[in-house]
Design a protein around this motif. Structure first.
Motif, PDB file in Angstrom:
ATOM      1  N   CYS A  90       0.830  -1.214   0.000  1.00 22.64           N
ATOM      2  CA  CYS A  90       0.000   0.000   0.000  1.00 22.64           C
ATOM      3  C   CYS A  90       0.857   1.253   0.000  1.00 22.64           C
ATOM      4  O   CYS A  90       0.472   2.283  -0.558  1.00 22.64           O
ATOM      5  CB  CYS A  90      -0.925   0.003   1.218  1.00 22.64           C
ATOM      6  N   GLY A  91       2.028   1.177   0.648  1.00 22.32           N
ATOM      7  CA  GLY A  91       2.928   2.314   0.655  1.00 22.32           C
ATOM      8  C   GLY A  91       2.481   3.413   1.596  1.00 22.32           C
ATOM      9  O   GLY A  91       1.671   3.199   2.497  1.00 22.32           O
ATOM     10  N   GLY A  92       3.023   4.595   1.381  1.00 21.40           N
ATOM     11  CA  GLY A  92       2.735   5.720   2.254  1.00 21.40           C
ATOM     12  C   GLY A  92       3.930   6.050   3.124  1.00 21.40           C
ATOM     13  O   GLY A  92       5.039   5.548   2.913  1.00 21.40           O
ATOM     14  N   ASP A  93       3.723   6.909   4.132  1.00 27.39           N
ATOM     15  CA  ASP A  93       4.827   7.273   5.017  1.00 27.39           C
ATOM     16  C   ASP A  93       5.023   6.201   6.089  1.00 27.39           C
ATOM     17  O   ASP A  93       4.311   5.186   6.127  1.00 27.39           O
ATOM     18  CB  ASP A  93       4.577   8.636   5.651  1.00 27.39           C
ATOM     19  N   LYS A  94       5.983   6.444   6.972  1.00 26.99           N
ATOM     20  CA  LYS A  94       6.333   5.460   8.007  1.00 26.99           C
ATOM     21  C   LYS A  94       5.144   5.123   8.891  1.00 26.99           C
ATOM     22  O   LYS A  94       4.874   3.944   9.165  1.00 26.99           O
ATOM     23  CB  LYS A  94       7.494   5.991   8.848  1.00 26.99           C
ATOM     24  N   LEU A 155      19.673  -3.099  12.258  1.00 23.75           N
ATOM     25  CA  LEU A 155      18.634  -2.079  12.223  1.00 23.75           C
ATOM     26  C   LEU A 155      18.016  -1.895  13.609  1.00 23.75           C
ATOM     27  O   LEU A 155      17.941  -2.855  14.390  1.00 23.75           O
ATOM     28  CB  LEU A 155      17.518  -2.468  11.236  1.00 23.75           C
ATOM     29  N   PRO A 156      17.555  -0.693  13.922  1.00 21.03           N
ATOM     30  CA  PRO A 156      16.827  -0.484  15.184  1.00 21.03           C
ATOM     31  C   PRO A 156      15.385  -0.946  15.034  1.00 21.03           C
ATOM     32  O   PRO A 156      14.909  -1.168  13.914  1.00 21.03           O
ATOM     33  CB  PRO A 156      16.891   1.044  15.361  1.00 21.03           C
ATOM     34  N   TYR A 157      14.710  -1.097  16.170  1.00 18.33           N
ATOM     35  CA  TYR A 157      13.288  -1.428  16.096  1.00 18.33           C
ATOM     36  C   TYR A 157      12.536  -0.192  15.618  1.00 18.33           C
ATOM     37  O   TYR A 157      12.781   0.923  16.077  1.00 18.33           O
ATOM     38  CB  TYR A 157      12.758  -1.901  17.459  1.00 18.33           C
ATOM     39  N   ALA A 158      11.600  -0.394  14.678  1.00 12.27           N
ATOM     40  CA  ALA A 158      10.992   0.736  13.979  1.00 12.27           C
ATOM     41  C   ALA A 158       9.939   1.484  14.805  1.00 12.27           C
ATOM     42  O   ALA A 158       9.743   2.680  14.612  1.00 12.27           O
ATOM     43  CB  ALA A 158      10.362   0.253  12.670  1.00 12.27           C
ATOM     44  N   ARG A 159       9.248   0.789  15.699  1.00 15.03           N
ATOM     45  CA  ARG A 159       8.173   1.442  16.446  1.00 15.03           C
ATOM     46  C   ARG A 159       8.741   2.156  17.676  1.00 15.03           C
ATOM     47  O   ARG A 159       9.400   1.525  18.510  1.00 15.03           O
ATOM     48  CB  ARG A 159       7.130   0.420  16.890  1.00 15.03           C
ATOM     49  N   PRO A 160       8.473   3.430  17.833  1.00 17.69           N
ATOM     50  CA  PRO A 160       9.004   4.167  18.991  1.00 17.69           C
ATOM     51  C   PRO A 160       8.454   3.651  20.321  1.00 17.69           C
ATOM     52  O   PRO A 160       9.119   3.744  21.349  1.00 17.69           O
ATOM     53  CB  PRO A 160       8.553   5.613  18.729  1.00 17.69           C
ATOM     54  N   MET A 216      13.392  -1.672   4.281  1.00 17.79           N
ATOM     55  CA  MET A 216      12.915  -1.344   5.625  1.00 17.79           C
ATOM     56  C   MET A 216      13.585  -0.086   6.166  1.00 17.79           C
ATOM     57  O   MET A 216      12.932   0.770   6.767  1.00 17.79           O
ATOM     58  CB  MET A 216      13.181  -2.523   6.571  1.00 17.79           C
ATOM     59  N   SER A 217      14.879   0.018   5.963  1.00 16.47           N
ATOM     60  CA  SER A 217      15.608   1.178   6.447  1.00 16.47           C
ATOM     61  C   SER A 217      15.124   2.456   5.777  1.00 16.47           C
ATOM     62  O   SER A 217      14.956   3.494   6.439  1.00 16.47           O
ATOM     63  CB  SER A 217      17.110   0.991   6.190  1.00 16.47           C
ATOM     64  N   GLY A 218      14.871   2.369   4.465  1.00 20.40           N
ATOM     65  CA  GLY A 218      14.429   3.546   3.733  1.00 20.40           C
ATOM     66  C   GLY A 218      13.000   3.953   4.030  1.00 20.40           C
ATOM     67  O   GLY A 218      12.678   5.142   4.074  1.00 20.40           O
ATOM     68  N   LYS A 219      12.121   2.971   4.252  1.00 21.13           N
ATOM     69  CA  LYS A 219      10.698   3.256   4.421  1.00 21.13           C
ATOM     70  C   LYS A 219      10.287   3.513   5.871  1.00 21.13           C
ATOM     71  O   LYS A 219       9.485   4.398   6.152  1.00 21.13           O
ATOM     72  CB  LYS A 219       9.875   2.090   3.861  1.00 21.13           C
ATOM     73  N   ILE A 220      10.808   2.693   6.798  1.00 27.45           N
ATOM     74  CA  ILE A 220      10.352   2.821   8.186  1.00 27.45           C
ATOM     75  C   ILE A 220      11.499   3.011   9.176  1.00 27.45           C
ATOM     76  O   ILE A 220      11.279   3.091  10.378  1.00 27.45           O
ATOM     77  CB  ILE A 220       9.492   1.600   8.615  1.00 27.45           C
ATOM     78  N   GLY A 221      12.724   3.025   8.668  1.00 29.84           N
ATOM     79  CA  GLY A 221      13.860   3.305   9.532  1.00 29.84           C
ATOM     80  C   GLY A 221      14.230   2.201  10.495  1.00 29.84           C
ATOM     81  O   GLY A 221      14.899   2.442  11.497  1.00 29.84           O
ATOM     82  N   GLY A 222      13.813   0.982  10.224  1.00 32.32           N
ATOM     83  CA  GLY A 222      14.129  -0.134  11.109  1.00 32.32           C
ATOM     84  C   GLY A 222      13.338  -1.372  10.742  1.00 32.32           C
ATOM     85  O   GLY A 222      12.865  -1.513   9.615  1.00 32.32           O
ATOM     86  N   TYR A 223      13.183  -2.273  11.720  1.00 26.54           N
ATOM     87  CA  TYR A 223      12.480  -3.531  11.479  1.00 26.54           C
ATOM     88  C   TYR A 223      11.348  -3.691  12.481  1.00 26.54           C
ATOM     89  O   TYR A 223      11.272  -2.977  13.492  1.00 26.54           O
ATOM     90  CB  TYR A 223      13.441  -4.716  11.598  1.00 26.54           C
ATOM     91  N   THR A 224      10.454  -4.618  12.190  1.00 25.44           N
ATOM     92  CA  THR A 224       9.424  -5.058  13.130  1.00 25.44           C
ATOM     93  C   THR A 224       9.413  -6.579  13.131  1.00 25.44           C
ATOM     94  O   THR A 224      10.107  -7.214  12.325  1.00 25.44           O
ATOM     95  CB  THR A 224       8.025  -4.540  12.726  1.00 25.44           C
ATOM     96  N   GLY A 225       8.609  -7.173  13.999  1.00 23.98           N
ATOM     97  CA  GLY A 225       8.491  -8.633  14.009  1.00 23.98           C
ATOM     98  C   GLY A 225       7.969  -9.158  12.682  1.00 23.98           C
ATOM     99  O   GLY A 225       8.411 -10.204  12.194  1.00 23.98           O
ATOM    100  N   ASP A 226       7.015  -8.447  12.090  1.00 17.60           N
ATOM    101  CA  ASP A 226       6.483  -8.851  10.785  1.00 17.60           C
ATOM    102  C   ASP A 226       7.566  -8.805   9.721  1.00 17.60           C
ATOM    103  O   ASP A 226       7.610  -9.658   8.824  1.00 17.60           O
ATOM    104  CB  ASP A 226       5.320  -7.950  10.373  1.00 17.60           C
ATOM    105  N   CYS A 227       8.449  -7.824   9.805  1.00 18.77           N
ATOM    106  CA  CYS A 227       9.555  -7.718   8.852  1.00 18.77           C
ATOM    107  C   CYS A 227      10.483  -8.927   8.967  1.00 18.77           C
ATOM    108  O   CYS A 227      10.959  -9.453   7.955  1.00 18.77           O
ATOM    109  CB  CYS A 227      10.341  -6.439   9.091  1.00 18.77           C
TER     110      CYS A 227
END
Length: 251
Positions: A90-94, A155-160, A216-227
């Motif tokens: 779907c895309g979009g911002d982080k 990568l850092p975890y993406a969710r603050p 992942m780094s470019g779009k959300i700045g990190g990773y998640t469990g789903d990633c």
């Protein structure tokens, strides 16, 4: 020992938590044992595939082996792949991407992603002979988990706000990475006994991991469990594709 049990609890439905209760720090350090859990998930898949090949058509044995792995893992990685496809498709911002991945509903991109993954997986293994397929699935599963585990290291975890399961993975030291590499690579020797050229197939998941990490780094700045789950399946599938290319190229 508790760290390995923590990895089993995360990646399988085995009720080992009834006998061992890992701490929060054990879960944080469990990444190093991800490839070792692949010995179990990949080994069971290979075992089911091989046993059923004696009593039913080979393609049916392949499907039942995949079903067996889904039952063992609770479709954990498949859920991650579906969420990953929906979010990045779907895309979009982080914030939008992370919001879509957090949504429990599956969308069009997730359905298409799962159909494509499962179709290619079954098609490729159905084209292999039993011994070839058994060695491939036992090699690809741990190696894919090895690749996915590196996301938590680079990568850092993406969710603050942190992970919803409250688990924050620790970065690994060099000796832990070495142990992880050994566990991820060792099952490949059974595959290399069939054809040493299959070692080239390891390039495919490495490239897949690199491209996934850059996305992942470019779009959300990190990773998640789903990633991590999506990367695991995509790396596994790319390795199987690489083995198929080498096999049918006559090397």
């Amino acid at each position: 020992m508790k760290k390995f049990v923590a990895a089993l609890i995360l990646f399988t439905r085995l009720p080992v938590w009834k006998w061992v209760n890992p701490s929060q720090s054990d879960y944080s350090d469990a990444v190093v044992y991800w490839p070792l859990t692949g010995w179990l998930t990949g080994g069971l898949t290979a075992f089911v595939m091989y046993c059923f090949s004696f009593v039913m058509p080979w393609s049916t044995a392949v499907i039942l082996a995949l079903v067996g792995r889904l039952l063992l893992t609770g479709a954990l990685h498949e859920d991650g792949l579906a969420d990953f496809c929906d979010a990045f498709g779907c895309g979009g911002d982080k914030d939008r991407i992370l919001s879509i991945m957090k949504d429990s509903h599956i969308g069009t991109y997730g359905v298409i992603g799962l159909i494509c993954y499962i179709s290619v997986w079954i098609s490729l293994f159905s084209s292999f002979g039993p011994m070839m397929a058994v060695c491939t699935v036992f090699a690809a599963d741990p190696f894919a988990k090895l690749c996915a585990g590196q996301l938590t290291n680079i990568l850092p975890y993406a969710r603050p706000e942190g992970a919803k399961n409250k688990i924050s993975y620790s970065r690994m030291h060099w000796h832990q990475i070495l142990f992880q590499i050994i566990c991820g690579v060792l099952p490949m020797f059974f595959l290399l006994m069939l054809n040493p050229w299959f070692a080239l197939a390891a390039v495919c998941p490495i490239v897949t991991f690199t491209l996934s990490a850059l996305l992942m780094s470019g779009k959300i700045g990190g990773y998640t469990g789903d990633c991590c789950g999506a990367t695991c399946l995509l790396c596994e599938l790319s390795m199987i594709i690489g083995i198929s290319v080498i096999l049918y190229s006559g090397l």
